[in-house]
Design a protein around this motif. Structure first.
Motif, PDB file in Angstrom:
ATOM      1  N   ALA A 286       0.861  -0.977   0.077  1.00 59.66           N
ATOM      2  CA  ALA A 286      -0.263   0.398  -0.089  1.00 59.66           C
ATOM      3  C   ALA A 286       0.872   1.144  -0.063  1.00 59.66           C
ATOM      4  CB  ALA A 286      -1.128  -0.019   1.103  1.00 59.66           C
ATOM      5  N   GLN A 287       1.848   1.394   1.121  1.00 62.73           N
ATOM      6  CA  GLN A 287       2.795   2.438   1.123  1.00 62.73           C
ATOM      7  C   GLN A 287       3.401   2.315  -0.508  1.00 62.73           C
ATOM      8  OE1 GLN A 287       1.936   5.016   3.657  1.00 62.73           O
ATOM      9  NE2 GLN A 287       0.443   3.063   3.791  1.00 62.73           N
ATOM     10  N   THR A 288       3.662   1.561  -1.404  1.00 61.88           N
ATOM     11  CA  THR A 288       4.627   1.792  -2.477  1.00 61.88           C
ATOM     12  C   THR A 288       2.993   2.459  -3.296  1.00 61.88           C
ATOM     13  OG1 THR A 288       5.456  -0.449  -2.416  1.00 61.88           O
ATOM     14  CG2 THR A 288       5.452   0.395  -4.176  1.00 61.88           C
ATOM     15  N   ALA A 289       2.422   2.092  -3.476  1.00 59.14           N
ATOM     16  CA  ALA A 289       1.259   2.609  -4.464  1.00 59.14           C
ATOM     17  C   ALA A 289       0.956   3.968  -4.304  1.00 59.14           C
ATOM     18  CB  ALA A 289      -0.424   1.668  -4.097  1.00 59.14           C
ATOM     19  N   VAL A 290       1.083   4.313  -2.773  1.00 57.06           N
ATOM     20  CA  VAL A 290       0.815   5.727  -2.812  1.00 57.06           C
ATOM     21  C   VAL A 290       1.841   6.875  -2.651  1.00 57.06           C
ATOM     22  CG1 VAL A 290       0.306   7.341  -0.074  1.00 57.06           C
ATOM     23  CG2 VAL A 290      -1.013   4.613  -0.345  1.00 57.06           C
ATOM     24  N   ALA A 291       3.248   6.124  -2.488  1.00 59.43           N
ATOM     25  CA  ALA A 291       3.939   6.596  -3.356  1.00 59.43           C
ATOM     26  C   ALA A 291       3.922   7.144  -4.582  1.00 59.43           C
ATOM     27  CB  ALA A 291       5.735   6.220  -2.078  1.00 59.43           C
ATOM     28  N   GLU A 292       3.237   5.712  -5.466  1.00 59.22           N
ATOM     29  CA  GLU A 292       3.721   6.171  -6.935  1.00 59.22           C
ATOM     30  C   GLU A 292       2.111   7.455  -6.844  1.00 59.22           C
ATOM     31  OE1 GLU A 292       2.849   2.804  -7.933  1.00 59.22           O
ATOM     32  OE2 GLU A 292       5.115   1.702  -8.083  1.00 59.22           O
ATOM     33  N   GLU A 293       2.098   7.446  -5.936  1.00 55.88           N
ATOM     34  CA  GLU A 293       0.473   8.175  -6.678  1.00 55.88           C
ATOM     35  C   GLU A 293       1.211   9.904  -5.714  1.00 55.88           C
ATOM     36  OE1 GLU A 293      -3.012   9.165  -8.067  1.00 55.88           O
ATOM     37  OE2 GLU A 293      -1.861   8.328  -8.894  1.00 55.88           O
ATOM     38  N   THR A 294       1.995   9.559  -5.077  1.00 52.28           N
ATOM     39  CA  THR A 294       2.262  10.863  -4.306  1.00 52.28           C
ATOM     40  C   THR A 294       3.074  11.442  -5.198  1.00 52.28           C
ATOM     41  OG1 THR A 294       1.656  10.060  -2.214  1.00 52.28           O
ATOM     42  CG2 THR A 294       3.607  12.589  -2.945  1.00 52.28           C
ATOM     43  N   VAL A 295       4.342  10.981  -6.088  1.00 50.88           N
ATOM     44  CA  VAL A 295       5.131  11.307  -6.520  1.00 50.88           C
ATOM     45  C   VAL A 295       4.493  11.968  -7.917  1.00 50.88           C
ATOM     46  CG1 VAL A 295       7.170  10.705  -8.229  1.00 50.88           C
ATOM     47  CG2 VAL A 295       6.907   9.929  -5.572  1.00 50.88           C
ATOM     48  N   ARG A 296       3.546  11.280  -8.240  1.00 49.56           N
ATOM     49  CA  ARG A 296       2.819  11.562  -9.882  1.00 49.56           C
ATOM     50  C   ARG A 296       2.185  13.119  -9.239  1.00 49.56           C
ATOM     51  NH1 ARG A 296      -1.935  10.509 -13.124  1.00 49.56           N
ATOM     52  NH2 ARG A 296      -3.277   9.951 -10.801  1.00 49.56           N
ATOM     53  N   ILE A 297       1.891  12.816  -8.319  1.00 54.00           N
ATOM     54  CA  ILE A 297       1.330  14.311  -7.905  1.00 54.00           C
ATOM     55  C   ILE A 297       2.267  15.598  -8.194  1.00 54.00           C
ATOM     56  CG2 ILE A 297      -0.263  15.669  -6.642  1.00 54.00           C
ATOM     57  CD1 ILE A 297      -1.554  12.696  -5.034  1.00 54.00           C
ATOM     58  N   ILE A 298       3.065  15.394  -6.893  1.00 55.78           N
ATOM     59  CA  ILE A 298       4.360  16.588  -7.377  1.00 55.78           C
ATOM     60  C   ILE A 298       4.817  16.200  -8.662  1.00 55.78           C
ATOM     61  CG2 ILE A 298       6.130  16.816  -6.552  1.00 55.78           C
ATOM     62  CD1 ILE A 298       5.729  15.445  -3.481  1.00 55.78           C
ATOM     63  N   LEU A 299       5.239  16.011  -9.488  1.00 56.41           N
ATOM     64  CA  LEU A 299       5.745  15.661 -10.528  1.00 56.41           C
ATOM     65  C   LEU A 299       4.225  16.692 -11.578  1.00 56.41           C
ATOM     66  CD1 LEU A 299       8.047  12.326 -10.954  1.00 56.41           C
ATOM     67  CD2 LEU A 299       8.740  14.696 -10.805  1.00 56.41           C
ATOM     68  N   SER A 300       3.897  16.013 -11.818  1.00 58.51           N
ATOM     69  CA  SER A 300       2.290  16.912 -12.535  1.00 58.51           C
ATOM     70  C   SER A 300       2.387  18.512 -12.475  1.00 58.51           C
ATOM     71  CB  SER A 300       1.040  16.394 -12.637  1.00 58.51           C
ATOM     72  OG  SER A 300       0.204  17.221 -12.970  1.00 58.51           O
ATOM     73  N   TYR A 301       2.462  18.676 -11.097  1.00 53.95           N
ATOM     74  CA  TYR A 301       2.184  19.916 -10.206  1.00 53.95           C
ATOM     75  C   TYR A 301       3.217  20.910 -10.530  1.00 53.95           C
ATOM     76  CZ  TYR A 301       2.040  24.866  -7.950  1.00 53.95           C
ATOM     77  OH  TYR A 301       1.355  25.459  -7.302  1.00 53.95           O
ATOM     78  N   VAL A 302       4.831  20.342 -10.922  1.00 56.36           N
ATOM     79  CA  VAL A 302       6.096  21.057 -11.225  1.00 56.36           C
ATOM     80  C   VAL A 302       6.207  21.197 -13.262  1.00 56.36           C
ATOM     81  CG1 VAL A 302       8.397  20.449 -11.427  1.00 56.36           C
ATOM     82  CG2 VAL A 302       7.557  20.443  -8.961  1.00 56.36           C
ATOM     83  N   LYS A 303       5.360  19.604 -13.144  1.00 60.46           N
ATOM     84  CA  LYS A 303       5.431  20.289 -14.888  1.00 60.46           C
ATOM     85  C   LYS A 303       4.815  21.345 -15.411  1.00 60.46           C
ATOM     86  CE  LYS A 303       4.460  17.690 -19.432  1.00 60.46           C
ATOM     87  NZ  LYS A 303       4.447  16.334 -19.706  1.00 60.46           N
ATOM     88  N   ASP A 304       3.307  21.279 -15.013  1.00 58.82           N
ATOM     89  CA  ASP A 304       1.992  22.622 -15.658  1.00 58.82           C
ATOM     90  C   ASP A 304       1.739  23.492 -15.362  1.00 58.82           C
ATOM     91  OD1 ASP A 304       0.552  20.782 -15.301  1.00 58.82           O
ATOM     92  OD2 ASP A 304       0.358  20.474 -17.508  1.00 58.82           O
ATOM     93  N   GLY A 305       1.296  22.696 -13.136  1.00 51.53           N
ATOM     94  CA  GLY A 305       0.967  24.160 -12.310  1.00 51.53           C
ATOM     95  C   GLY A 305      -0.393  22.825 -11.758  1.00 51.53           C
ATOM     96  N   THR A 306      -0.713  21.941 -13.035  1.00 52.12           N
ATOM     97  CA  THR A 306      -2.101  20.179 -12.320  1.00 52.12           C
ATOM     98  C   THR A 306      -2.063  20.260 -11.582  1.00 52.12           C
ATOM     99  OG1 THR A 306      -1.806  19.833 -15.574  1.00 52.12           O
ATOM    100  CG2 THR A 306      -3.274  18.448 -13.788  1.00 52.12           C
ATOM    101  N   VAL A 307      -3.000  19.715 -10.704  1.00 54.50           N
ATOM    102  CA  VAL A 307      -3.616  19.492  -9.144  1.00 54.50           C
ATOM    103  C   VAL A 307      -3.754  18.012  -9.614  1.00 54.50           C
ATOM    104  CG1 VAL A 307      -3.818  19.095  -6.556  1.00 54.50           C
ATOM    105  CG2 VAL A 307      -2.936  21.297  -8.157  1.00 54.50           C
ATOM    106  N   ILE A 308      -3.565  16.953  -9.865  1.00 57.95           N
ATOM    107  CA  ILE A 308      -3.901  15.614  -9.377  1.00 57.95           C
ATOM    108  C   ILE A 308      -4.792  15.136  -8.059  1.00 57.95           C
ATOM    109  CG2 ILE A 308      -3.802  13.003 -10.150  1.00 57.95           C
ATOM    110  CD1 ILE A 308      -1.378  13.871 -11.811  1.00 57.95           C
ATOM    111  N   ASN A 309      -5.642  14.519  -8.485  1.00 55.61           N
ATOM    112  CA  ASN A 309      -6.314  14.369  -7.217  1.00 55.61           C
ATOM    113  C   ASN A 309      -7.211  15.922  -6.044  1.00 55.61           C
ATOM    114  OD1 ASN A 309      -6.437  11.861  -8.536  1.00 55.61           O
ATOM    115  ND2 ASN A 309      -4.775  11.590  -6.973  1.00 55.61           N
ATOM    116  N   ARG A 310      -6.635  16.605  -7.155  1.00 57.22           N
ATOM    117  CA  ARG A 310      -7.270  18.076  -5.976  1.00 57.22           C
ATOM    118  C   ARG A 310      -8.436  17.799  -5.258  1.00 57.22           C
ATOM    119  NH1 ARG A 310      -6.335  24.692  -6.772  1.00 57.22           N
ATOM    120  NH2 ARG A 310      -8.077  24.942  -4.789  1.00 57.22           N
ATOM    121  N   VAL A 311      -9.247  17.689  -4.370  1.00 58.79           N
ATOM    122  CA  VAL A 311     -10.021  17.828  -3.252  1.00 58.79           C
ATOM    123  C   VAL A 311     -10.880  18.731  -2.493  1.00 58.79           C
ATOM    124  CG1 VAL A 311      -8.992  14.935  -2.350  1.00 58.79           C
ATOM    125  CG2 VAL A 311      -8.652  16.969  -0.583  1.00 58.79           C
ATOM    126  N   ASN A 312      -9.925  19.864  -2.637  1.00 60.65           N
ATOM    127  CA  ASN A 312     -10.581  21.225  -2.544  1.00 60.65           C
ATOM    128  C   ASN A 312     -10.810  22.100  -3.550  1.00 60.65           C
ATOM    129  OD1 ASN A 312      -8.053  22.115  -3.100  1.00 60.65           O
ATOM    130  ND2 ASN A 312      -7.459  23.647  -0.908  1.00 60.65           N
TER     131      ASN A 312
END
Length: 314
Positions: A286-312
């Motif tokens: 589970a922690q591997t899957a969560v970490a992969e998704e966290t990195v995906r969110i961060i890299l997406s934001y760095v690339k073009d400001g897109t926030v994946i899975n935004r909840v607010n």
């Protein structure tokens, strides 16, 4: 970009962030009171269970993103983030299998009284007669309250055990082998096992109160691996005493924020209550899957400001 990771996080994924020219501060021992100072100059905060309160958000002069490395975001002050226009993101579904596995484990442990067996053996006691009267799960009725990612994974495993599965959710339940129910009065009186998988909201707070516990049959198994706030703990304790409920909890009121230390709860006094250490999502898978998704969110934001899975709100 400067990121503070304030909870345990796999080293492989920390290195992946660094390889993408991201400045990572890794301090998994930080608590709620430590965060305001630790996070004041970072662009992003990543947490699992550590609380991100309003003070942390207000003092985060450079703060642009908060990520919950998990599903629920009740440990993050969403209102304070909204006021500053800071996106909050999460990793939905990535720990669902791990929580479902713990849920099934608690069902079996309660039915077979596995912890009691082990404790007696460790103390030199042999009580085979005492422990030879379990009901078994095959053919028993399970009521799943909250049928999101985790609820569905629980249903898969319960069906494989030959259980009769009912489910309730805010959206229509459509799942092979699972019967939908709308009113608690229909199912709680016939349920042998009740498993709760709900977020903590104003609508779910103390949902399981005296009225719902009164609907349950004597000796039923009640499991909560979601959020402590959905259960009125005093009503639960009374139901354990009066209806001989068997209870498995991975969350409870007054749970320590620290990773180690002492703990005190009225639940410790009850023979039929098994409490685990909020470990539902704490498997390596589970922690591997969560970490992969966290990195995906961060890299997406760095690339073009897109926030994946935004909840607010934006």
């Amino acid at each position: 970009m400067r990121i503070l990771i304030a909870d345990k996080f796999p080293e492989t994924f920390i290195q992946q962030l660094k390889e993408n020219n991201i400045d990572v501060i890794y301090n998994p021992k930080l608590g709620e009171k430590d965060l305001p100072e630790a996070a004041k100059d970072v662009d992003c905060i990543v947490v699992r269970s550590t609380i991100v309160n309003a003070e942390t958000i207000e003092k985060g002069t450079n703060l642009k993103l908060i990520i919950r490395a998990g599903a629920g975001v009740n440990n993050i002050d969403i209102q304070a983030a909204n006021k500053k226009g800071i996106p909050v993101s999460n990793c939905p579904g990535k720990n669902a299998i791990a929580v479902a596995e713990l849920t099934i484990g608690l069902m079996i442990a309660l039915d077979r009284r596995i912890p009691h067996n082990v404790i007696d053996f460790k103390q030199g006691k042999w009580n085979k007669g005492e422990y030879s009267n379990a009901q078994g799960l095959f053919g028993k009725t399970l009521a799943i309250v909250g049928f999101g990612n985790i609820g569905k994974e629980v249903a898969k495993r319960a069906l494989a055990f030959g259980m009769n599965v009912y489910a309730k959710d805010i959206v229509k339940v459509e799942f092979d082998g699972v019967k939908e129910f709308s009113n608690f009065e229909e199912v709680l009186p016939i349920a042998d096992v009740i498993s709760v998988h709900l977020p903590a909201t104003s609508e779910t707070k103390n949902l399981f109160n005296e009225n719902l516990f009164n609907l349950m049959k004597n000796g039923a198994i009640f499991i909560n691996t979601s959020r402590a706030d959905v259960v009125d703990e005093d009503a639960l304790i009374n139901a354990v005493k009066e209806k001989n409920l068997k209870v498995g909890l991975d969350v409870f009121k007054g749970e320590p924020e620290e990773k180690t230390g002492t703990v005190s709860s009225k639940l410790q006094e009850l023979e039929n209550v098994y409490v685990t250490h909020h470990i539902g999502a704490s498997t390596e898978q589970a922690q591997t899957a969560v970490a992969e998704e966290t990195v995906r969110i961060i890299l997406s934001y760095v690339k073009d400001g897109t926030v994946i899975n935004r909840v607010n709100k934006k």
